[in-house]
Design a protein around this motif. Structure first.
Motif, PDB file in Angstrom:
ATOM      1  N   PRO A   1       3.724  -9.620 -15.600  1.00 18.66           N
ATOM      2  CA  PRO A   1       4.753 -10.403 -14.904  1.00 18.66           C
ATOM      3  C   PRO A   1       5.349  -9.688 -13.691  1.00 18.66           C
TER       4      PRO A   1
ATOM      5  N   SER B   1      -1.045 -13.711  -8.071  1.00 16.17           N
ATOM      6  CA  SER B   1      -1.902 -13.983  -9.228  1.00 16.17           C
ATOM      7  C   SER B   1      -3.132 -13.083  -9.156  1.00 16.17           C
TER       8      SER B   1
ATOM      9  N   ILE C   1       3.319 -16.127 -20.522  1.00 13.84           N
ATOM     10  CA  ILE C   1       2.577 -15.702 -19.333  1.00 13.84           C
ATOM     11  C   ILE C   1       1.386 -16.643 -19.181  1.00 13.84           C
TER      12      ILE C   1
ATOM     13  N   ASN D   1      -2.687 -20.674  -7.290  1.00  9.52           N
ATOM     14  CA  ASN D   1      -1.591 -19.952  -7.961  1.00  9.52           C
ATOM     15  C   ASN D   1      -0.904 -20.784  -9.036  1.00  9.52           C
TER      16      ASN D   1
ATOM     17  N   LYS E   1      -1.008 -17.399 -13.642  1.00 12.26           N
ATOM     18  CA  LYS E   1      -0.730 -16.014 -13.262  1.00 12.26           C
ATOM     19  C   LYS E   1      -2.025 -15.230 -13.161  1.00 12.26           C
TER      20      LYS E   1
END
Length: 696
Positions: A236, A241, A264, A294, A297
């Protein structure tokens, strides 16, 4: 064509009115277009190799030359290339396994000169009708022949692909003077020399391989739980990404599942798993778009998302496990930081990486025994298909296909294909064992280079460049070693490690019931090829993977010492209660018998039955000695080995039953015993195993 005219095409393709050629781009175009040379271009990822061959294509087509043929190894690469071609007004089309229904229309369009660039998967070159019925027809008017990812030609390379070996034979039928362009970012001196020797009279352009935007770091981790915890803690915090690379499909799924439990947003990406949604071309294309836009992630991917995937702003690449070679690693980290100033590439290294690559190395090439078996059977039977071979020799379908492909591209080849069957030629063939041994030694050396890289104290980018024989080596100033400290933490939070360990101990998975066997494989039992629904089980729940963190290592240890501990009884009981429909919970328990370890599984089954407050009934008997099931390499031999091996008591309860074993591999033992239980009058059969020894 002069440089200024070509530059206008570059600016149009990039949609940038002030763009200029990178070093060597114009020189490459000039050699191909104006001098009609054979050229190999070795340049870093993101340099713009596709710009060279699409600008060359546009120029040649405007001069009235024929279409460009591009051999491209991956669908993701093809899709990106078609989009790039469109920006230059190039009419591009592709022939690959994802658009079979369009092949005839595309071929006709090429024959009518309505296609400027045709992208072909290398597998198409294995089809004799495609080569003789189509490529030979247009050979005389091909304007440019491109071999993208040309390192795949060389079996000295990290990603040698057997079908690429056919390219040298294809080029022999092309007219003299036709320009040929090979491109790659991952070829050291040995691979370059091999490509040059195969293509003949090739000029080489090589550029510096340093990637100024990439920051490298290596972190050694004790086990899977620590690596999972590290990912949760750090992904994170990474800008943008990216891609998380795993070595196996099962790890791609596991990592994806775990990260998603923390919110996530990642997806698993892989190929080669028959019947899996993530293996479908359409689904993989959706995942690529999600990453490009995007909307995730990261993609947690095997090497399937490697060559050619182009996302200019990819912010990070993390390796959950180490790749098998430095060249493969360079190729994968090259996905990151193409058009942004900073990107991070982190390599996590764990103890099982060694075992994974030992397995990969051991299955890289066919053995003398496998080649001899296949050639002998093909010769004696006047030709055989792959399914026919699988019923004649105890080799897996994958082993048979790999061996067939390997020997079919030899020049001259000892076999040829006629429709679906392979026939023997008059060629006396002997496997080049010395060459395979040299390549195996090379693969081992490449793995040792990876291990050296992980512990290297100098500039990490320089280490990669040295292995790739780069001539321009200057410290990058951005890697963890150049900076003198960690870029990201080299340890994970203890609480997260405990959480990951708990997750791994609850990574149960389901194996569907087999529904079809090979014709005649279960004659003694009289079970037909299509197993009737009333004889099928409800499938199998499996507690662990053999040797994995979580329960897998504990199961392996306990099996070796001959007794499964009480913790496993509790874990198995919890899985049964949670995973099996509570409306149809088993009313009694039985188990798979074994003559080699007669007490191991019954003892465990009795204790589990007691914990579930169910009766244990030993109603299955093994009446025939069999060979170890793990030695049977395909479904036909696995079934034949078990045919008539078990019997079930005539009088058994009619309620639903839990059928236990310590391990599942092919699943045929459960399938056959479940059918016998149903025939004897049992209710639904729920199978469960402590571990899976299947490799996937």
């Amino acid at each position: 064509m002069d440089r200024n005219s070509a530059l206008e095409l570059l600016r149009k393709s990039l949609q940038n009115p002030v763009a200029d050629f990178r070093e060597h781009q114009w020189e490459a175009i000039d050699l191909v277009v104006n001098q009609k040379k054979k050229l190999l271009v070795v340049e870093r990822t993101g340099w713009g190799k596709s710009s060279v061959y699409f600008i060359s294509t546009k120029i040649l087509r405007d001069q009235g030359k024929g279409p460009t043929i591009i051999i491209s190894p991956l669908l993701a690469l093809m899709r990106n290339q078609i989009e790039a071609a469109g920006r230059l007004g190039i009419r591009a089309a592709t022939i690959n396994t994802s658009n079979m229904e369009d092949w005839d229309e595309i071929k006709q369009a090429v024959l009518n000169d309505n296609v400027d660039a045709l992208l072909i998967s290398p597998e198409r070159l294995a089809n004799e009708r495609f080569v003789s019925g189509f490529l030979e027809q247009i050979a005389g008017r091909i304007g440019l022949f491109v071999v993208d990812e040309a390192h795949c030609i060389s079996d000295w390379g990290h990603d040698f692909r057997t079908d690429y070996r056919r390219i040298t034979n294809i080029l022999k039928m092309m007219p003299d003077g036709m320009p040929i362009l090979g491109t790659t970012a991952t070829a050291n001196d040995r691979v370059v020399n091999d490509i040059v020797s195969q293509l003949g009279n090739v000029e080489v352009i090589r550029g510096p391989l340093t990637r100024e935007s990439i920051s490298l770091q290596n972190i050694v981790m004790r086990d899977q739980s620590e690596r999972l915890a590290w990912l949760v803690e750090n992904i994170p915090n990474m800008e943008g990404s990216g891609i998380i690379y795993t070595q196996t499909i099962r790890d791609a799924k596991l990592v994806s599942a775990y990260l998603n439990t923390f919110g996530i947003n990642v997806e698993a990406y892989f190929s080669g798993a028959e019947g899996e949604e993530a293996d479908s071309n359409e689904y993989r294309q959706q995942l690529e778009s999600m990453l490009s836009e995007n909307r995730v992630k990261a993609l947690v991917s095997t090497s399937a998302l490697g060559m050619g995937y182009d996302k200019p702003d990819l912010g990070f690449v993390v390796h959950y496990q180490a790749p098998g070679s430095i060249i493969a690693y360079y190729q994968q980290v090259g996905r990151a930081g193409r058009n942004i100033p900073n990107a991070y590439c982190i390599l996590l290294f764990g103890r099982e990486d060694e075992e994974i690559h030992e397995y990969f190395r051991g299955s890289s090439f066919p053995s003398t025994h496998e080649v001899a078996l296949i050639l002998e059977n093909i010769g004696e039977n006047g030709g055989m298909s792959i399914p026919e071979l699988a019923q004649s020799i105890n080799l897996s379908k994958g082993q048979i296909e790999k061996t067939i492909k390997y020997i079919s591209v030899e020049d001259p080849s000892p076999i040829y294909k006629e429709k679906t069957r392979y026939l023997r030629t008059a060629i006396e063939y002997k496997l080049d064992v010395e060459k395979i041994e040299r390549l195996m030694i090379q693969k081992t050396d490449e793995w040792l280079e990876v291990k050296d890289y992980i512990g290297y104290n100098g500039c990490l980018m320089n280490y990669l460049q040295q292995i790739l024989n780069d001539e321009v080596i200057v410290p990058c100033g951005k890697c963890a070693n150049c900076l003198g400290g960690a870029i990201f933490p080299d340890e994970a939070d203890h609480g997260l490690i405990v959480n990951a360990s708990t997750f791994l101990r609850h990574s149960e998975f389901y194996v569907p019931q087999r529904k079809q066997t090979n014709k005649g494989a279960l004659k003694e039992y009289g079970i037909p090829t299509k197993i009737p629904a009333e004889l099928q089980s409800e499938g199998t729940w499996v507690l662990s993977r053999w040797g994995d963190a979580g329960w897998g290592k504990i199961v392996a240890d306990d099996k070796h010492r001959g007794f499964f501990r009480e913790e496993l009884v509790s874990a198995m009981g919890e899985m049964i209660r949670n995973k099996i429909d509570k409306r149809n919970l088993p009313t009694w328990v039985t188990c798979v018998p074994s003559k080699r370890h007669p007490e191991l599984v019954p003892n465990f089954a009795e204790r589990l039955a007691k914990s579930l407050s169910l009766p244990f009934i030993s109603c299955v008997e093994k009446i025939k000695d069999t060979e170890p099931q793990k030695e049977q390499q395909n479904s036909y031999f696995q079934c034949v080995n078990l045919d008539g091996a078990f019997t079930v008591d005539e009088e058994i309860p009619d309620g639903s039953v839990l059928l236990l074993d310590d391990a599942i591999d092919s699943g045929w033992t459960f399938t056959i015993i479940a059918a016998l239980l149903r025939r004897a009058g049992s209710g639904p059969v729920y199978a469960a195993a402590l571990t899976s020894t299947a490799v996937n």
